[in-house]
Each structure stands twice: as structure tokens, then as C-alpha cells.
Write a protein that holds these residues in place. Sequence first.
Motif, PDB file in Angstrom:
ATOM      1  N   ARG A  41     -10.853  11.363 -10.342  1.00  0.00           N
ATOM      2  CA  ARG A  41      -9.844  12.181 -11.002  1.00  0.00           C
ATOM      3  C   ARG A  41      -8.471  11.639 -10.631  1.00  0.00           C
ATOM      4  NH1 ARG A  41     -13.488  13.486 -13.607  1.00  0.00           N
ATOM      5  NH2 ARG A  41     -14.327  15.567 -14.054  1.00  0.00           N
ATOM      6  N   GLY A  42      -7.532  11.689 -11.589  1.00  0.00           N
ATOM      7  CA  GLY A  42      -6.215  11.119 -11.346  1.00  0.00           C
ATOM      8  C   GLY A  42      -5.494  11.742 -10.170  1.00  0.00           C
ATOM      9  N   GLY A  43      -5.665  13.041  -9.971  1.00  0.00           N
ATOM     10  CA  GLY A  43      -4.966  13.733  -8.907  1.00  0.00           C
ATOM     11  C   GLY A  43      -5.386  13.361  -7.507  1.00  0.00           C
ATOM     12  N   LEU A  44      -6.403  12.515  -7.369  1.00  0.00           N
ATOM     13  CA  LEU A  44      -6.835  12.077  -6.036  1.00  0.00           C
ATOM     14  C   LEU A  44      -5.829  11.118  -5.406  1.00  0.00           C
ATOM     15  CD1 LEU A  44     -10.633  11.393  -6.745  1.00  0.00           C
ATOM     16  CD2 LEU A  44      -9.634  13.405  -5.635  1.00  0.00           C
ATOM     17  N   ILE A  45      -4.968  10.512  -6.231  1.00  0.00           N
ATOM     18  CA  ILE A  45      -4.019   9.514  -5.750  1.00  0.00           C
ATOM     19  C   ILE A  45      -2.600   9.957  -6.084  1.00  0.00           C
ATOM     20  CG2 ILE A  45      -3.196   7.138  -6.051  1.00  0.00           C
ATOM     21  CD1 ILE A  45      -6.022   6.264  -6.556  1.00  0.00           C
ATOM     22  N   ASP A  46      -1.694   9.784  -5.153  1.00  0.00           N
ATOM     23  CA  ASP A  46      -0.265   9.979  -5.410  1.00  0.00           C
ATOM     24  C   ASP A  46       0.203   8.765  -6.215  1.00  0.00           C
ATOM     25  OD1 ASP A  46       2.538   9.948  -5.310  1.00  0.00           O
ATOM     26  OD2 ASP A  46       2.599  10.911  -3.364  1.00  0.00           O
ATOM     27  N   GLU A  47       0.400   8.947  -7.509  1.00  0.00           N
ATOM     28  CA  GLU A  47       0.668   7.817  -8.395  1.00  0.00           C
ATOM     29  C   GLU A  47       2.035   7.198  -8.163  1.00  0.00           C
ATOM     30  OE1 GLU A  47      -2.259   9.418 -11.982  1.00  0.00           O
ATOM     31  OE2 GLU A  47      -0.113   9.894 -12.009  1.00  0.00           O
ATOM     32  N   VAL A  48       3.021   7.979  -7.786  1.00  0.00           N
ATOM     33  CA  VAL A  48       4.338   7.437  -7.469  1.00  0.00           C
ATOM     34  C   VAL A  48       4.242   6.540  -6.239  1.00  0.00           C
ATOM     35  CG1 VAL A  48       6.688   7.997  -6.737  1.00  0.00           C
ATOM     36  CG2 VAL A  48       5.582   9.351  -8.531  1.00  0.00           C
ATOM     37  N   ALA A  49       3.516   7.015  -5.223  1.00  0.00           N
ATOM     38  CA  ALA A  49       3.339   6.217  -4.006  1.00  0.00           C
ATOM     39  C   ALA A  49       2.562   4.943  -4.299  1.00  0.00           C
ATOM     40  CB  ALA A  49       2.627   7.050  -2.944  1.00  0.00           C
ATOM     41  N   LEU A  50       1.591   5.022  -5.191  1.00  0.00           N
ATOM     42  CA  LEU A  50       0.819   3.828  -5.537  1.00  0.00           C
ATOM     43  C   LEU A  50       1.701   2.807  -6.243  1.00  0.00           C
ATOM     44  CD1 LEU A  50      -1.726   2.162  -5.803  1.00  0.00           C
ATOM     45  CD2 LEU A  50      -2.356   3.537  -7.811  1.00  0.00           C
ATOM     46  N   ALA A  51       2.522   3.256  -7.171  1.00  0.00           N
ATOM     47  CA  ALA A  51       3.423   2.321  -7.865  1.00  0.00           C
ATOM     48  C   ALA A  51       4.335   1.625  -6.870  1.00  0.00           C
ATOM     49  CB  ALA A  51       4.243   3.075  -8.915  1.00  0.00           C
ATOM     50  N   GLU A  52       4.869   2.381  -5.923  1.00  0.00           N
ATOM     51  CA  GLU A  52       5.757   1.791  -4.917  1.00  0.00           C
ATOM     52  C   GLU A  52       5.006   0.802  -4.035  1.00  0.00           C
ATOM     53  OE1 GLU A  52       7.278   5.221  -2.962  1.00  0.00           O
ATOM     54  OE2 GLU A  52       8.740   5.697  -4.544  1.00  0.00           O
ATOM     55  N   ALA A  53       3.767   1.135  -3.652  1.00  0.00           N
ATOM     56  CA  ALA A  53       2.974   0.244  -2.798  1.00  0.00           C
ATOM     57  C   ALA A  53       2.641  -1.057  -3.509  1.00  0.00           C
ATOM     58  CB  ALA A  53       1.696   0.956  -2.349  1.00  0.00           C
ATOM     59  N   LEU A  54       2.332  -0.987  -4.790  1.00  0.00           N
ATOM     60  CA  LEU A  54       2.033  -2.200  -5.550  1.00  0.00           C
ATOM     61  C   LEU A  54       3.275  -3.078  -5.688  1.00  0.00           C
ATOM     62  CD1 LEU A  54      -0.220  -0.634  -8.331  1.00  0.00           C
ATOM     63  CD2 LEU A  54      -0.964  -2.322  -6.633  1.00  0.00           C
ATOM     64  N   LEU A  55       4.395  -2.464  -6.003  1.00  0.00           N
ATOM     65  CA  LEU A  55       5.628  -3.232  -6.160  1.00  0.00           C
ATOM     66  C   LEU A  55       6.066  -3.867  -4.850  1.00  0.00           C
ATOM     67  CD1 LEU A  55       7.599  -0.836  -8.535  1.00  0.00           C
ATOM     68  CD2 LEU A  55       6.740  -3.130  -9.094  1.00  0.00           C
ATOM     69  N   ALA A  56       5.800  -3.185  -3.734  1.00  0.00           N
ATOM     70  CA  ALA A  56       6.189  -3.704  -2.422  1.00  0.00           C
ATOM     71  C   ALA A  56       5.162  -4.670  -1.849  1.00  0.00           C
ATOM     72  CB  ALA A  56       6.406  -2.539  -1.449  1.00  0.00           C
ATOM     73  N   GLY A  57       4.017  -4.817  -2.517  1.00  0.00           N
ATOM     74  CA  GLY A  57       2.976  -5.714  -2.031  1.00  0.00           C
ATOM     75  C   GLY A  57       2.247  -5.201  -0.804  1.00  0.00           C
ATOM     76  N   ARG A  58       2.269  -3.882  -0.595  1.00  0.00           N
ATOM     77  CA  ARG A  58       1.607  -3.331   0.592  1.00  0.00           C
ATOM     78  C   ARG A  58       0.092  -3.271   0.440  1.00  0.00           C
ATOM     79  NH1 ARG A  58       6.057   0.323   0.644  1.00  0.00           N
ATOM     80  NH2 ARG A  58       4.766   2.005  -0.218  1.00  0.00           N
ATOM     81  N   ILE A  59      -0.410  -3.247  -0.802  1.00  0.00           N
ATOM     82  CA  ILE A  59      -1.855  -3.318  -1.014  1.00  0.00           C
ATOM     83  C   ILE A  59      -2.144  -4.437  -1.995  1.00  0.00           C
ATOM     84  CG2 ILE A  59      -2.148  -0.848  -0.532  1.00  0.00           C
ATOM     85  CD1 ILE A  59      -2.599  -0.422  -3.518  1.00  0.00           C
ATOM     86  N   GLY A  60      -3.410  -4.839  -2.055  1.00  0.00           N
ATOM     87  CA  GLY A  60      -3.761  -5.995  -2.865  1.00  0.00           C
ATOM     88  C   GLY A  60      -3.866  -5.722  -4.346  1.00  0.00           C
ATOM     89  N   GLY A  61      -4.252  -4.498  -4.708  1.00  0.00           N
ATOM     90  CA  GLY A  61      -4.399  -4.192  -6.121  1.00  0.00           C
ATOM     91  C   GLY A  61      -5.048  -2.844  -6.317  1.00  0.00           C
ATOM     92  N   ALA A  62      -5.042  -2.386  -7.559  1.00  0.00           N
ATOM     93  CA  ALA A  62      -5.631  -1.091  -7.882  1.00  0.00           C
ATOM     94  C   ALA A  62      -6.278  -1.149  -9.252  1.00  0.00           C
ATOM     95  CB  ALA A  62      -4.565   0.007  -7.857  1.00  0.00           C
TER      96      ALA A  62
END
Length: 315
Positions: A232-253
Motif C-alpha cells: 500500500r502506498g501509505g507504507l512509505i513516506d513518499e516525500v522522504a523517499l523522493a529526497e533520499a533518491l535525489l540525495a543518493g542515500r539509497i540505491g533505488g526504489a
Amino acid sequence: MEVIAFLDRSTLPGPLRMPALPHEWREYPLTAPSELIERVSEATILISNKVTLSADVLAAAPRLKFVAACATGTNHIDLNVCRERRIPVSNIRDYASDAVPEHVMMMLFVLARNLLAYRSDLQRGAWQRATNFCIASHPIRDLSSMTLAVVGSGSLGRGVARLAKGIGMRVWQVERKGAKAVRDGYVAWDRAIAEADAITLHCPLCADTHNLIGEAEMRAMKPGMLLINTGRGGLIDEVALAEALLAGRIGGAGLDVLHEEPPRRGNPLLDLNLPNLIITPHNAWTSRDAVTRMADQLTANLEAFAAGAPRNCVA
């Protein structure tokens, strides 16, 4: 004679065998909130995939005897009211136990092997201009060398674990976040977040799991962590995920679900054009085989109720 109202027939993309019981069949492609009261008023059986059956809506259905969820999730149905009125509610189970796990593995393969980045290279003519016979401009990882953390131990989580083990992945079943003790065969939440190479979510959305993966979890992950959500979409904080991807903190989603569906008001993730982000439109479950199983099970649930032995009951 049962009056059966299927409130969102278009959400079941395939043929449906009519139940073998005396009935009047009323189906609607979709039902808007303003149309609900009228459409449920004479029904003795309601079928809903995503149409909300709140207390007010159920109160407008005085003849109602049975609710058939055309899905596994039933958070769109007021189960307490159904229990009070002794209205059985049945759901669909295990119909996508192959379809969704295969979708998860597809996303893992695409992300681990940087498929989208290489496709972009070819589209830009990088291989055509290369001096060598191949190009290796993006890192590629073998899934067989990775540890996969599985959150959720239902049929979908088990299905992913089975496929992942089949290609040599190390699989961890993850204990609930905040649990005081770790069950045998499970890995503690904090350890899984910090040490796994990939994580896949297959748990229900409720107060305890809303934003289960947030900024703190993403900061604790390995830089190359792959995050998959087909739950379900609500399992993830989508704003935080966007920031993590842009910052390169995780490999991918890889996501098959978003907080709002359809995302008419936009979504921060949909604004990104990244080779390490895959978003599919909540269609992991829609393989031909899975849809056939869902339709068959829905009809079987209707017939079981009519025979006096309702099955797959959640209320």
C-alpha cells in the motif's frame, strides 16, 4: 431472489461467471459517492473492490445480507457495522500469489542491473558511438549476492521469498517494527533496515504501519539499498523517499502503489525522472491468471453464501 450490486465492475479486468443462484444482477463500472445511496438501497448483496462502504452507506441498505469484497483488503468496509448487523463479509485470498511476487522480482532485476540507465544510453546513441564492443557505464549487481528483507509473512511475502531463494538470494523474514521480542526465524527490524541489500513490503496498511518506512529508516539503510513496495502506498513516506533518491542515500526504489490512487493531485515521486525509480500503476496483480483466479473466487464466495456456508469471512 437476491439483488446483487457490483459497485465497481471495471476494477475487475476480465470475464466473470454469473453465480448459480436466483438473482438480479446490477453492475456499475464505477460508483461515485453521490450515487451510492441509491445503488445500495435495494441490494441484498454488495460487491466492492474499492468503493467505500461506510456506516452511513450500510445504513442505507436495509435489505443487505452479504458483502463480497472483490479484493483481499477490506479497509474500505466498516466491518464493525457488518458484525453488529450479522452481515458476513468475504474477501478474495491468495489470487496474486504468483503475479505480485513476479512483479517484485522484475523490479529487483531491473534496478540491480541498471536496466533503465542502459536503455537510456542506447536511446542517446552511446553504444553506437562506443570504441569498445560493450559499455559498462553503470554498476550492475547480481541478486544472488544480495540479502532480501521481506516485511509481511502472508502469501505474497512467502511467494517473494520462494522466488528469491530460487535465484540464490539470502532471505530474511522481518519482525514487526517496535516488537519487544524477535520470533524464531525472524530478523529484528533495525537489523534488517541497516544490513539488508533490498527490502520488499507486503503488510497491510493500518495505524501501526502508516509511513512504516520514513526518513529515519532511509537514513539507516545502506547507500545501495533497493526498496520495493507492492503493498500500500501509505507504507512509505513518499516525500522522504523522493529526497533520499535525489540525495543518493539509497540505491533505488520500485513502487506499484502510491498514497493516493489515481494520483490526480500529483505526487513528488512522479515528478522525478531517475533511472533508479520504477513506478507501475498498481497493476502487479493484473496478470491474466491472477484475474481469472480472483473472478472464480468471487463467484465461489457468492455461491457459498447462498448455500448457507459463507467462506473467506473477515466479519
